[in-house]
Design an enzyme around this catalytic site. Structure first.
Site, PDB file in Angstrom:
ATOM      1  CE  LYS A  34      -5.617   0.840   9.282  1.00 56.00           C
ATOM      2  NZ  LYS A  34      -6.928   0.226   8.959  1.00 56.00           N
ATOM      3  NE  ARG A 129     -11.636  -4.870   4.299  1.00 60.30           N
ATOM      4  CZ  ARG A 129     -11.135  -3.717   4.718  1.00 60.30           C
ATOM      5  NH1 ARG A 129     -10.398  -2.979   3.914  1.00 60.30           N
ATOM      6  NH2 ARG A 129     -11.389  -3.271   5.936  1.00 60.30           N
ATOM      7  CE1 TYR A 254      16.724   7.206 -16.133  1.00 63.98           C
ATOM      8  CE2 TYR A 254      15.664   8.078 -14.162  1.00 63.98           C
ATOM      9  CZ  TYR A 254      16.733   7.438 -14.771  1.00 63.98           C
ATOM     10  OH  TYR A 254      17.796   7.047 -14.013  1.00 63.98           O
ATOM     11  CG  MET A 302      15.589   5.448  -6.404  1.00 61.31           C
ATOM     12  SD  MET A 302      16.829   4.154  -6.450  1.00 61.31           S
ATOM     13  CE  MET A 302      16.081   2.967  -7.546  1.00 61.31           C
TER      14      MET A 302
HETATM   15  C1  LIG Z   1      -7.844   1.266   9.242  1.00 63.30           C
HETATM   16  C2  LIG Z   1      -9.121   1.055   9.930  1.00 63.30           C
HETATM   17  C3  LIG Z   1      -9.779   2.125  10.558  1.00 63.30           C
HETATM   18  C4  LIG Z   1      -9.324   3.567  10.406  1.00 63.30           C
HETATM   19  O1  LIG Z   1      -9.807   4.049   9.166  1.00 63.30           O
HETATM   20  P1  LIG Z   1      -9.555   5.567   8.679  1.00 63.30           P
HETATM   21  O2  LIG Z   1     -10.238   5.629   7.363  1.00 63.30           O
HETATM   22  O3  LIG Z   1      -8.075   5.704   8.538  1.00 63.30           O
HETATM   23  O4  LIG Z   1     -10.117   6.444   9.715  1.00 63.30           O
HETATM   24  C5  LIG Z   1     -10.906   1.854  11.297  1.00 63.30           C
HETATM   25  N1  LIG Z   1     -11.390   0.582  11.393  1.00 63.30           N
HETATM   26  C6  LIG Z   1     -10.804  -0.460  10.790  1.00 63.30           C
HETATM   27  C7  LIG Z   1     -11.383  -1.803  10.918  1.00 63.30           C
HETATM   28  C8  LIG Z   1      -9.660  -0.261  10.033  1.00 63.30           C
HETATM   29  O5  LIG Z   1      -9.084  -1.294   9.414  1.00 63.30           O
END
Ligand SMILES: *Cc1c(COP(=O)(O)O)cnc(C)c1O
Length: 361
Positions: A34, A129, A254, A302
């Site tokens: 992802k 969550r 800065y 930047m």
């Molecule tokens: C992002 C995610 C993972 C992977 O988690 P890592 O900590 O990057 O290994 C696994 N399961 C779910 C549901 C996630 O959202």
């Protein structure tokens, strides 16, 4: 494009880290790609991991990109369908969807599916969550089973505290998940993310979901990536674009927040928060200049940073064009993240498109 600032991606190391995840898994392992493959490039990560047991993405849009790139392996959408249309897309593209809320079952009913969609039921075991509460699980399972085109293949959960490596932090959630799964013969169980896999916690599941470890960052608070056998996949590189001396008492950058405590030689490096280098990295954050760690001096701008190279053993030989590494095979990304008060996940994800991703092997 000729600017030297680039992220070199070591695909062989991604494959190595996936193999490690696979070995640590008690079953199969979905490669989590992802957020554009944690900033490494979604399609290229999937291509590099062509023999993975499958892929997981956050949303249907990401899954569409994988299918358009010709990826034929199974794809799990971790947030499932956001609306009725996404159920139809999932059906067309052969995606597997997480169900974490009963609204998604309403949408599935409205989608008039013509063929089977595999679904994973996500149980909230304490992170609070997303996920259905264990006491809702029976109702959800019944609704899934009543839908002629939904096939429940997995139950899953996500740990809130796997990174502590404290067994109790995962044992109780795992028990809640097992109470649901025990009533569902033939339905597989998925629990571990990277931390869950690496923490020696005795958790056994049928398919894990490693993400960050694939990219070579340690998910555990107490062990470094190299101690865990992980190899860095991304090396964020740039070069020196100016070198000059400032006198004791001169301020740099800065806000004039950094003041030279001695006569100092500074190198200016062509990377800044416009590239995704963290603006909150404080003075002293390590930067590797021609193979040697030197401290960041003054605020991150930047397009550039300033580095104190006074103590560099080859200070006099450094030139415009000398190579700089911000993190990677010479500097553990987790050290930079902790200096900047964040985590490697965020450093990877917020690299901007201005940084070219270049295959290193
Ligand atoms: C992002 C995610 C993972 C992977 O988690 P890592 O900590 O990057 O290994 C696994 N399961 C779910 C549901 C996630 O959202």
């Amino acid at each position: 494009m000729t600017r030297a600032t680039r992220a070199e991606i070591h695909w062989a190391n991604l494959r190595h880290n996936y193999q490690l995840a696979r070995q640590r898994s008690t079953g199969k392992a979905l490669a989590v790609v992802k957020a554009d493959g944690y900033g490494h490039g979604l399609e290229n990560c999937a291509r590099a991991l062509g023999d993975a047991d499958g892929f997981a993405v956050a949303c249907v849009d990401e899954a569409i990109r994988l299918r358009e790139a010709g990826i034929k392996r199974s794809i799990l959408v971790l947030q499932g369908a956001y609306n009725v249309e996404e159920w139809q897309l999932a059906e067309q593209l052969g995606l597997q969807l997480v169900i974490h809320h009963t609204q998604q079952l309403d949408d599935a009913a409205a989608a008039q599916l013509g063929s089977t969609v595999s679904v994973w039921l996500k149980i909230n075991t304490g992170m609070n969550r997303v996920g259905v509460f264990p006491q809702q699980a029976n109702d959800c399972v019944a609704r899934i089973q009543a839908h002629p085109q939904l096939q429940l293949t997995h139950v899953m959960t996500h740990f809130a505290n796997a990174d502590t490596a404290v067994i109790d932090d995962v044992a109780a959630p795992m028990e809640r998940l097992q109470q649901v799964s025990q009533q569902l013969p033939g339905v597989a169980v998925s629990a571990c993310n990277s931390a869950g896999l690496l923490a020696d916690n005795g958790i056994e599941d049928d398919i894990s979901r490693p993400g960050i470890m694939l990219y070579g960052s340690s998910p555990l608070l107490a062990q470094t990536a190299s101690e865990l056998g992980l190899r860095p996949v991304m090396s964020l590189m740039s070069e020196i674009i100016s070198i000059h001396a400032v006198a004791k008492g001169d301020a740099v950058g800065y806000g004039s927040s950094w003041v030279a405590e001695r006569d100092t030689t500074l190198a200016v490096v062509a990377i800044g928060y416009g590239d995704g280098y963290p603006r909150h990295a404080p003075s002293g954050t390590p930067v590797v200049v021609a193979g040697v760690e030197c401290p960041l001096a003054g605020r991150v701008s930047m397009d550039m940073i300033t580095v104190d190279i006074t103590d560099h053993p080859q200070c006099a030989e450094l030139r415009i064009g000398s190579e700089v590494q911000l993190w990677g095979d010479q500097l553990d990304v987790d050290r930079v993240a902790s200096a900047a008060g964040t985590i490697a996940y965020e450093l990877f994800c917020r690299l901007t498109p201005r940084v070219k991703r270049i295959a290193a092997d």
